[in-house]
Motif scaffolding. Structure first.
Motif, PDB file in Angstrom:
ATOM      1  N   VAL A  81      18.496  13.157  17.485  1.00  0.00           N
ATOM      2  CA  VAL A  81      17.699  12.148  16.769  1.00  0.00           C
ATOM      3  C   VAL A  81      17.269  12.655  15.393  1.00  0.00           C
ATOM      4  N   ILE A  82      16.677  13.866  15.359  1.00  0.00           N
ATOM      5  CA  ILE A  82      16.215  14.429  14.087  1.00  0.00           C
ATOM      6  C   ILE A  82      17.391  14.677  13.148  1.00  0.00           C
ATOM      7  N   GLY A  83      18.493  15.189  13.722  1.00  0.00           N
ATOM      8  CA  GLY A  83      19.677  15.469  12.916  1.00  0.00           C
ATOM      9  C   GLY A  83      20.260  14.215  12.280  1.00  0.00           C
ATOM     10  N   LEU A  84      20.363  13.134  13.050  1.00  0.00           N
ATOM     11  CA  LEU A  84      20.904  11.888  12.507  1.00  0.00           C
ATOM     12  C   LEU A  84      20.021  11.326  11.397  1.00  0.00           C
ATOM     13  N   LEU A  85      18.706  11.451  11.567  1.00  0.00           N
ATOM     14  CA  LEU A  85      17.797  10.997  10.509  1.00  0.00           C
ATOM     15  C   LEU A  85      18.034  11.793   9.220  1.00  0.00           C
ATOM     16  N   ALA A  86      18.241  13.101   9.370  1.00  0.00           N
ATOM     17  CA  ALA A  86      18.500  13.949   8.199  1.00  0.00           C
ATOM     18  C   ALA A  86      19.856  13.641   7.580  1.00  0.00           C
ATOM     19  N   VAL A  87      20.849  13.361   8.432  1.00  0.00           N
ATOM     20  CA  VAL A  87      22.197  13.052   7.949  1.00  0.00           C
ATOM     21  C   VAL A  87      22.178  11.871   6.984  1.00  0.00           C
ATOM     22  N   PHE A  88      21.402  10.863   7.316  1.00  0.00           N
ATOM     23  CA  PHE A  88      21.368   9.649   6.496  1.00  0.00           C
ATOM     24  C   PHE A  88      20.171   9.602   5.548  1.00  0.00           C
ATOM     25  N   GLY A  89      19.533  10.776   5.343  1.00  0.00           N
ATOM     26  CA  GLY A  89      18.456  10.876   4.374  1.00  0.00           C
ATOM     27  C   GLY A  89      17.185  10.154   4.751  1.00  0.00           C
ATOM     28  N   LEU A  90      16.934   9.999   6.047  1.00  0.00           N
ATOM     29  CA  LEU A  90      15.772   9.254   6.517  1.00  0.00           C
ATOM     30  C   LEU A  90      14.667  10.143   7.075  1.00  0.00           C
ATOM     31  N   PRO A 108      11.700  12.537   6.567  1.00  0.00           N
ATOM     32  CA  PRO A 108      10.753  12.942   5.513  1.00  0.00           C
ATOM     33  C   PRO A 108      10.664  14.466   5.399  1.00  0.00           C
ATOM     34  N   GLY A 109      10.718  14.965   4.177  1.00  0.00           N
ATOM     35  CA  GLY A 109      10.559  16.394   3.938  1.00  0.00           C
ATOM     36  C   GLY A 109      11.761  17.246   4.292  1.00  0.00           C
ATOM     37  N   SER A 110      12.913  16.629   4.600  1.00  0.00           N
ATOM     38  CA  SER A 110      14.099  17.398   4.991  1.00  0.00           C
ATOM     39  C   SER A 110      14.698  18.121   3.792  1.00  0.00           C
ATOM     40  N   ASP A 111      15.170  19.356   4.011  1.00  0.00           N
ATOM     41  CA  ASP A 111      15.852  20.117   2.965  1.00  0.00           C
ATOM     42  C   ASP A 111      17.316  19.726   2.833  1.00  0.00           C
ATOM     43  N   ASN A 112      17.846  18.958   3.807  1.00  0.00           N
ATOM     44  CA  ASN A 112      19.256  18.568   3.801  1.00  0.00           C
ATOM     45  C   ASN A 112      19.477  17.427   2.812  1.00  0.00           C
ATOM     46  N   PRO A 113      20.555  17.494   2.012  1.00  0.00           N
ATOM     47  CA  PRO A 113      20.806  16.442   1.020  1.00  0.00           C
ATOM     48  C   PRO A 113      21.122  15.078   1.613  1.00  0.00           C
TER      49      PRO A 113
END
Length: 477
Positions: free
Chosen positions: A184-193, A195-200
């Motif tokens: 869940v957290i990874g998919l949110l980061a994948v699509f830029g959703l 908050p505060g993620s270092d992933n582009p």
């Protein structure tokens, strides 16, 4: 009617279908929630956490196809096993069914090979857990941690089957929550959703932006299959445990029907997240491990320690289930006269104590070999048990081909789970397994594993044939 084709046991006739107490002395101490979590957690082994980075390096994004191919194979095998287990729950599971369908030699051989596989796994997992624990508390030597872990989980299994179920419920629960949260957290980061993620948040670009989806060529998919196939071992444990549950047929049916989404979410889902968060050839995937690298890319603090806790939980879960599985297979072999009769004795708590002690004793010996003769004796044990998972799956296919006819003749009303497109998918699955075994012979990294496993299997089968002939001769006399 011979025992090979006698489906309906005396103990089954006494109670209601699916709810009868085991007639062989084992107690139905596993609750439905235990079985549900054992079924879910059974497909999440430590190999998923620590072995996926090698597969990604070997095949790139195409490793998803490797996981999908093996996943489909496991789904089909579990469907076949579910058909037989739902009709006749048994602590010996596929070993008992092989005896009835193919002959005593088959049940003997696959039962002992499976037992051998799990007692070697005990040593591997005890050592893996000890490495993590020593890193946290270096005052205790690695061998000391391995000993402590083995003793604690042996005691757990000796107390009662419900204590095993309770431990496994929480171990599996941690794995499920961890993987679910990661996806869940990874998919949110994948699509830029996130908050505060270092992933582009590159979306799906990483699946093709570094050499395409097949950077190592299409043939690397098969290499990936060889690297990931063994991480799926353990999904069949629920069919052994079902014999000690409150409602075995319902538990087996539920586990069989849910295996598709379990593999889809936990394996394909989590690997997909890793591959979309990072380019497949990012050095951190191999250096830190795929999951730690992915968490670091998001900016999760202390990712390495978090993953160590999860891996340790997976290791303890595998140890716990491995000891349970080995002891129940030994119990079933003893009950059928293919192992010492003492293996089939249970204590006042309904636990096969002798079978547990025999299994853990070999496990302790294997742990000793891992420290004293790591490059000789233990390497032999590891390699000679390496392909047993594939042998087990192949025997399940061949057994189900015969058992379907037996089931339909003797108790068609018990066939509540059916293999799809029988017999075509069964034959196709068997062919797929054989293809993997043959392909391993042409792979430098796996050739020795296959040859040694085949050698050990041949010896066990030869012993099984001799035992079978002696019993036939004794019956005639």
């Amino acid at each position: 009617m011979t025992t090979q084709t006698n489906l309906v046991k005396e103990g089954d006739k006494a109670g209601e279908p699916g709810t009868s107490q085991p007639s062989h002395g084992l107690k139905a101490g596993l609750k439905n929630r235990h079985l549900s979590m054992i079924a879910i957690g059974g497909v999440i082994g430590a190999g998923l956490f620590v072995g996926s980075s090698g597969g990604i390096a070997a095949a790139g994004p195409a490793i998803l196809l490797s996981y999908a191919l093996v996943g489909v194979m496991v789904v089909f095998v579990m469907r076949m096993l579910g058909e037989m287990a739902a009709a006749s729950p048994d602590s010996g599971s596929f070993s008992s069914y092989a005896e009835r369908a193919l002959g005593r030699w088959a049940g003997f051989s696959i039962g002992w090979l499976y037992w051998f596989f799990w007692v070697v796994v005990l040593a591997v997992e005890a050592t893996a857990g000890a490495v993590i624990l020593e890193g946290w508390v270096p005052a205790v030597p690695q061998w000391g941690w391995a000993l402590i872990v083995m003793v604690v989980l042996t005691a757990t299994n000796l107390v009662s089957v419900s204590s095993y179920g309770e431990f496994e419920f929480w171990f599996a629960g941690v794995k499920v929550v961890a993987i679910g949260g990661f996806v869940v957290i990874g998919l949110l980061a994948v699509f830029g959703l996130l908050p505060g993620s270092d992933n582009p948040g590159a979306g799906l670009a990483h699946l093709t932006d570094t050499g395409g989806f097949f950077p190592k060529g299409a043939g690397a998919v098969l290499t990936g299959v060889l690297m990931v196939v063994f991480s799926f071992m353990g999904s069949e444990i629920v069919t052994l445990a079902a014999g000690e549950s409150e409602d075995p047929r319902r538990a087996v049916t539920k586990a069989t029907n849910s295996v598709i989404w379990r593999i889809g979410v936990f394996y394909l889902g989590s690997i997909f997240v890793v591959l979309t968060l990072l380019p497949w050839n990012d050095a951190s995937i191999v250096e830190k491990g795929s999951y730690v690298a992915a968490l670091d890319s998001i900016g999760i603090p202390h990712a390495g320690q978090i993953m160590n806790v999860i891996v340790l939980t997976a290791v303890l879960s595998c140890l716990n289930s491995g000891l349970y599985t080995a002891s129940r297979m030994a119990f079933s072999l003893g009950e059928r006269g293919d192992a010492p009769k003492s293996f089939a004795r249970v204590n006042g708590k309904g636990v096969p104590a002798v079978a547990i002690w025999a299994s853990v004793a070999f496990g302790f010996v294997a742990v000793y070999f891992n420290y004293a003769f790591k490059d000789t004796v233990f390497t032999f044990l590891l390699n000679s048990s390496g392909a047993v998972a594939l042998f087990v799956w192949l025997v399940i296919c061949l057994t189900q081909l015969r058992m379907r006819g037996i089931l339909m003749r003797e108790a068609p009303e018990r066939v509540t789970v059916k293999m799809w497109c029988f017999p075509y998918l069964t034959w196709a699955t068997a062919a797929m397994i054989l293809f993997v075994l043959v392909y391993m012979l042409f792979d430098d990294a796996n050739r020795r594993v296959v040859l040694l496993s085949v050698l050990v299997a041949a010896v066990v089968v030869a012993v099984g044939v001799v035992v079978d002939r002696r019993h036939r001769t004794a019956r005639k006399v």
